[in-house]
Design a protein around this motif. Sequence first.
Motif, short mmCIF file in Angstrom:
data_model
loop_
_atom_site.label_atom_id
_atom_site.label_comp_id
_atom_site.label_asym_id
_atom_site.label_seq_id
_atom_site.Cartn_x
_atom_site.Cartn_y
_atom_site.Cartn_z
N GLU A 1 0.83 -1.21 0.00
CA GLU A 1 0.00 0.00 0.00
C GLU A 1 0.86 1.26 0.00
OE1 GLU A 1 -3.51 2.47 0.40
OE2 GLU A 1 -3.03 0.54 -0.48
N ASN A 2 1.95 1.26 0.75
CA ASN A 2 2.81 2.44 0.84
C ASN A 2 3.58 2.68 -0.45
OD1 ASN A 2 1.98 3.01 3.47
ND2 ASN A 2 3.53 1.67 4.36
N ILE A 3 3.94 1.61 -1.13
CA ILE A 3 4.58 1.76 -2.44
C ILE A 3 3.61 2.44 -3.41
CG2 ILE A 3 5.38 0.45 -4.46
CD1 ILE A 3 6.55 -1.60 -2.41
N ARG A 4 2.35 2.03 -3.33
CA ARG A 4 1.32 2.66 -4.19
C ARG A 4 1.12 4.12 -3.81
NH1 ARG A 4 -3.61 4.31 -4.09
NH2 ARG A 4 -3.89 3.76 -1.88
N LEU A 5 1.01 4.40 -2.50
CA LEU A 5 0.78 5.78 -2.05
C LEU A 5 1.89 6.72 -2.50
CD1 LEU A 5 -0.46 5.24 1.63
CD2 LEU A 5 -1.80 6.15 -0.27
N ASN A 6 3.12 6.22 -2.52
CA ASN A 6 4.27 7.07 -2.85
C ASN A 6 4.71 6.96 -4.31
OD1 ASN A 6 5.26 8.30 -0.12
ND2 ASN A 6 4.73 6.17 0.34
N LYS A 7 3.97 6.18 -5.08
CA LYS A 7 4.20 6.06 -6.53
C LYS A 7 5.63 5.66 -6.86
CE LYS A 7 0.60 9.50 -7.39
NZ LYS A 7 0.22 10.82 -7.98
N VAL A 8 6.11 4.62 -6.19
CA VAL A 8 7.47 4.14 -6.45
C VAL A 8 7.47 2.67 -6.89
CG1 VAL A 8 8.64 5.80 -4.96
CG2 VAL A 8 7.79 3.66 -3.98
N GLY A 9 6.34 2.22 -7.43
CA GLY A 9 6.23 0.83 -7.86
C GLY A 9 7.18 0.46 -8.99
N HIS A 10 7.66 1.47 -9.73
CA HIS A 10 8.60 1.20 -10.81
C HIS A 10 10.02 0.99 -10.28
CE1 HIS A 10 8.77 5.45 -9.89
NE2 HIS A 10 9.85 5.61 -10.63
N ILE A 11 10.22 1.27 -9.00
CA ILE A 11 11.55 1.11 -8.39
C ILE A 11 11.55 0.04 -7.30
CG2 ILE A 11 13.37 2.27 -7.06
CD1 ILE A 11 12.52 4.89 -8.36
N VAL A 12 10.56 0.09 -6.41
CA VAL A 12 10.54 -0.79 -5.24
C VAL A 12 9.71 -2.04 -5.54
CG1 VAL A 12 10.02 -1.03 -2.79
CG2 VAL A 12 10.77 1.19 -3.69
N GLU A 13 10.32 -3.20 -5.35
CA GLU A 13 9.62 -4.47 -5.52
C GLU A 13 9.39 -5.11 -4.16
OE1 GLU A 13 10.27 -8.93 -7.39
OE2 GLU A 13 11.16 -7.21 -8.42
N PRO A 14 8.15 -5.20 -3.70
CA PRO A 14 7.87 -5.83 -2.39
C PRO A 14 7.92 -7.35 -2.51
CG PRO A 14 5.82 -5.17 -3.42
CD PRO A 14 6.91 -4.72 -4.36
N ILE A 15 8.50 -7.99 -1.50
CA ILE A 15 8.62 -9.44 -1.50
C ILE A 15 8.25 -9.96 -0.12
CG2 ILE A 15 10.16 -11.42 -1.82
CD1 ILE A 15 11.93 -9.59 -3.58
N LEU A 16 7.31 -10.89 -0.07
CA LEU A 16 6.93 -11.53 1.18
C LEU A 16 7.73 -12.81 1.34
CD1 LEU A 16 5.06 -11.88 3.67
CD2 LEU A 16 3.43 -13.03 2.15
N GLY A 17 8.47 -12.91 2.44
CA GLY A 17 9.22 -14.13 2.67
C GLY A 17 10.36 -13.94 3.64
N ASP A 18 11.02 -15.05 3.96
CA ASP A 18 12.21 -15.03 4.80
C ASP A 18 13.38 -14.52 3.97
OD1 ASP A 18 14.83 -16.74 5.52
OD2 ASP A 18 13.68 -16.34 7.34
N ALA A 19 14.04 -13.48 4.46
CA ALA A 19 15.07 -12.79 3.68
C ALA A 19 16.18 -13.73 3.24
CB ALA A 19 15.65 -11.63 4.48
N ALA A 20 16.63 -14.61 4.12
CA ALA A 20 17.71 -15.53 3.77
C ALA A 20 17.31 -16.44 2.61
CB ALA A 20 18.10 -16.37 4.99
N LYS A 21 16.08 -16.97 2.67
CA LYS A 21 15.61 -17.85 1.60
C LYS A 21 15.40 -17.10 0.30
CE LYS A 21 13.34 -21.16 4.69
NZ LYS A 21 12.04 -21.76 5.10
N VAL A 22 14.88 -15.89 0.40
CA VAL A 22 14.64 -15.09 -0.82
C VAL A 22 15.95 -14.79 -1.52
CG1 VAL A 22 13.84 -12.86 -1.68
CG2 VAL A 22 12.47 -14.10 0.02
N VAL A 23 16.97 -14.39 -0.76
CA VAL A 23 18.28 -14.12 -1.37
C VAL A 23 18.84 -15.38 -1.99
CG1 VAL A 23 20.68 -13.53 -0.87
CG2 VAL A 23 18.83 -12.13 0.08
N GLU A 24 18.77 -16.49 -1.25
CA GLU A 24 19.32 -17.76 -1.73
C GLU A 24 18.66 -18.20 -3.03
OE1 GLU A 24 22.10 -20.02 -1.16
OE2 GLU A 24 21.32 -20.41 0.85
N GLU A 25 17.36 -17.99 -3.12
CA GLU A 25 16.61 -18.52 -4.25
C GLU A 25 16.59 -17.60 -5.48
OE1 GLU A 25 12.78 -19.30 -2.59
OE2 GLU A 25 13.49 -20.99 -1.36
#
Length: 286
Positions: A168-192
């Motif tokens: 929601e905050n990415i939408r409010l601030n109009k930065v969707g072209h830059i910021v990619e939201p990711i739901l998950g455990d950071a270690a696993k996301v980086v690894e994968e």
Amino acid sequence: MSRGKILRKLASEVLGEEVAKRLWGRIEFIGDIALIRIPPGVEYTELIPLAERILREFKYVKSVWGGYPGVRGEYRLREYVHLAGEKRSETLYKEHGCLFKIDITKVYVSPVLGFEHRRIAELVRPGETVINMYAGAGFFSIIIAKLAKPARVYSIDINPDAYRYMVENIRLNKVGHIVEPILGDAAKVVEERLYNIADRVLMPYPDIALQHLPYAVKALKDGRGVIHIYLHVKALKGEDYFAKAVRMVEERFKEIGIGKIKVLNKRVVRMVAPRVYQIVLDTEIA
């Protein structure tokens, strides 16, 4: 009269000078919500008269909550109790020209980090790829996207509520072209999926930053770049907490096979308990 002086005066009038000394500096404002961090030995019911005075004195405040010491669980949430005003924990909060919707009971938030949010954003160079391993509602990520010129900011959090507010905050601030939201455990996301792509990695979760340091290194392009490491350091009387922080980080880098790093900057973010400091080290692997 400054807000701080008003709060000190109100606390002294309502609770007495001795309690006021322990309390007035522990009052924070997030949007139209006031938070009183409850000191040890004080019952939350004792703070209700002060909460009601805050509502009368600061007309923009609509709700007052008390927060117990410490954060709990992997989502880093504080336990709150409603004191006065609207029984509402969601608010809109502005910081550095950005707008954030948050719920204080569901997402970690601290106005004390406002300076740090801007400081990191001002370090980001044009065209960088940034990974924020513990993004919460998106404060660091969105402020970087608005104030700097990164190519991409990958913004990770394991808390589903934090992720929902981040989107929601990415939408409010109009930065969707830059910021990619990711739901998950950071270690696993980086690894994968986020290994070997970043110029800069943020690790603003002191309790697990050293544990996850190998994944931050994996995220860097060819293992080179900047990692901002936040950690809690307990210093004995007379002990140099900066030296201890550097030693802790250097030892951890050696454990994962990196013998030499450069500490670009170090600063105390805040004191979290007697002689326990939250410290950030800006480190670089060249």
